[in-house]
Motif scaffolding. Structure first.
Motif, PDB file in Angstrom:
ATOM      1  N   VAL A 224       9.085  10.718   0.606  1.00  0.00           N
ATOM      2  CA  VAL A 224       9.510  11.917  -0.147  1.00  0.00           C
ATOM      3  C   VAL A 224      10.686  12.511  -0.182  1.00  0.00           C
ATOM      4  O   VAL A 224      12.146  12.397  -0.798  1.00  0.00           O
ATOM      5  N   SER A 227      14.433  10.474  -2.175  1.00  0.00           N
ATOM      6  CA  SER A 227      14.011  10.598  -3.568  1.00  0.00           C
ATOM      7  C   SER A 227      14.298  12.512  -3.835  1.00  0.00           C
ATOM      8  O   SER A 227      14.086  12.677  -4.373  1.00  0.00           O
ATOM      9  N   THR A 310      10.561   5.575  -3.687  1.00  0.00           N
ATOM     10  CA  THR A 310      11.012   6.634  -2.497  1.00  0.00           C
ATOM     11  C   THR A 310      11.779   5.264  -2.064  1.00  0.00           C
ATOM     12  O   THR A 310      13.104   5.614  -2.046  1.00  0.00           O
TER      13      THR A 310
END
Length: 449
Positions: A224, A227, A310
């Motif tokens: 993550v 992102s 991602t």
């Protein structure tokens, strides 16, 4: 920062549209693939079929994942840019180590993970409908194509798919655990043992092997970070997203394990490498076992979608720095996504899936992901010293012990791999090293213009 001025000057920015809920579900959905449906049996066997020891192994693995999430939370809130770990390593240790991180993820780790998921998707689909050899390959490529199309058309659409697919599989895991508690008798069986295994070098070593399985089941929570450049109000939401998401994984995984044991007992879990299917078979009969296949298909699709949501952001950041394919630095004028980065990553993953080479490539370099995880976590020490006055909306609690313990755990995984499989480790390091000449070729091309 090594950047090509004409690329950086003309580049459009990624829209910040990911909410706190999106970040949490990206963490959960990308991490939960097929591991929690298969790993618990192996972990329990390595724990001597001692339920107490196995629980400790899962708790230790969970704590290590949380330590990493807290560390990356500070870095992501401080440097909320697309690229995640690549950006942290670049800022702390320089362009070459950062490039090697991104190169290895592109060459084998992220794309190899996608290829692995695609082949697994086809295999599980084959349990529901008959597939010939060609159909298996087409099903693998089709899954990658669908995920790619979703992620090219918009990050908001991709996040929505991620949210719904994650909610479905988490709901199914909890439903199965509740059914185990209500319908099973495993917790009352006489063969259930708690902390009866003597503590010896052999038992500790075996538990350590089991811990590797737990860490593998947690692999992916850090994706993550790539992102962060699309997170809305990242200084406030990013650290909370990765922390809450990882904590949710801990609850999900421990609940699933407890439900499995409640359904079929410790001996039943220990004897199984497809524990979710076996639990459904025991509780509801063989006809219902196909429901697990559907859940796993959703789970695999969700994990693949998370990787597409991602991973390409790292290649996008590398291209903007002028050390990767120039075209990957572009943002699609209509969809607002790094569409070419998504497409190129998917094309390489599909090629790996079709050729079958992903198995060897992925096996060789997967341990390298822990080297880079340790390096990224170590960035927090360098940046605290080098940029003491930089805004840090979130500071990792327990500093310096929190990142130090995570780094030590990652180093232990790497050392264990080198000792247990030295030839494989050397080949993996050689694959990583192929990025060195590639990096200098790209740098020469940039500065010769």
């Amino acid at each position: 920062m090594p950047a090509s001025s004409d690329v950086a000057g003309k580049a459009r920015e990624l829209a910040r549209v990911l909410t706190l809920r999106d970040l949490v579900l990206i963490v959960v959905g990308t991490t939960i693939g097929s591991g929690i449906f298969t790993v618990p049996g192996a972990v329990l066997r390595q724990s001597g079929s001692d339920l107490g020891v196995a629980l400790v192994v899962w708790v230790v693995g969970s704590v290590l994942a949380l330590l990493g999430a807290l560390t990356f939370g500070e870095l992501g809130a401080m440097l909320p840019d697309a690229g995640g770990s690549y950006v942290y390593v670049r800022e702390a240790f320089g362009a070459l180590p950062a490039f090697l991180l991104g190169w290895t993820l592109f060459l084998a780790i992220n794309t190899g993970s996608t290829a692995t998921l695609a082949v697994a998707f086809a295999n599980y689909l084959g349990e529901l409908v008959p597939l010939g050899p060609l159909a298996y390959k087409l099903a693998s490529v089709a899954m990658i194509a669908v995920v790619t199309a979703v992620n090219i058309r918009g990050v908001r659409q991709a996040a929505t798919v991620q949210n719904w697919s994650t909610a479905l599989k988490v709901g199914a895991i909890f439903a199965l655990a509740i059914a185990g508690f209500l319908m099973g008798d495993g917790l009352h069986r006489p063969d259930t043992r708690l902390f009866t295994t003597p503590i010896t070098a052999a038992s500790l070593s075996a538990a350590g092997v089991g811990l590797l399985g737990v860490l593998w089941a947690y692999e992916g929570w850090q994706n993550v970070t790539n992102s962060a450049g699309e997170a809305a109000d990242p200084q406030r939401t990013f650290a909370r997203g990765i922390g809450i998401g990882t904590a949710a994984l801990v609850v999900i995984y421990l609940t699933a394990n407890a439900g499995y044991v409640a359904a079929v007992g410790a001996s039943g879990v220990s004897a199984s490498d497809r524990i979710a299917a076996d639990v459904v078979h025991t509780l509801f009969g063989p006809a219902a076992a196909k429901l697990v296949t559907l859940v796993i298909l959703v789970s695999i699709f969700s994990a693949a979608n998370g990787l597409a949501l991602t991973g390409p952001r790292m290649y996008f950041a590398m291209a903007r720095d002028g050390v990767f394919l120039r075209a990957l630095a572009e943002v699609h004028p209509r969809f607002g996504t790094p569409a070419r980065a998504v497409a190129v990553s998917a094309a390489w993953a599909a090629l790996l899936a079709l050729s079958g080479t992903f198995e060897q490539l992925f096996t060789y370099v997967v341990f390298a992901s822990w080297i880079f995880a340790a390096l990224a976590a170590a960035s927090v020490f360098v940046l605290r010293r080098r940029r003491p006055d930089a805004p840090r909306p979130f500071r990792v609690p327990g500093y310096p012990w929190t990142p130090a313990l995570f780094i030590a755990a990652a180093a232990a995984v790497v050392v264990n791999t080198v000792i247990a499989r030295p030839v494989q480790a050397l080949i993996g390091l050689a694959i990583v090293a192929t990025g060195v000449p590639v990096y200098f070729l790209w740098r020469r091309a940039i500065f010769s213009r």
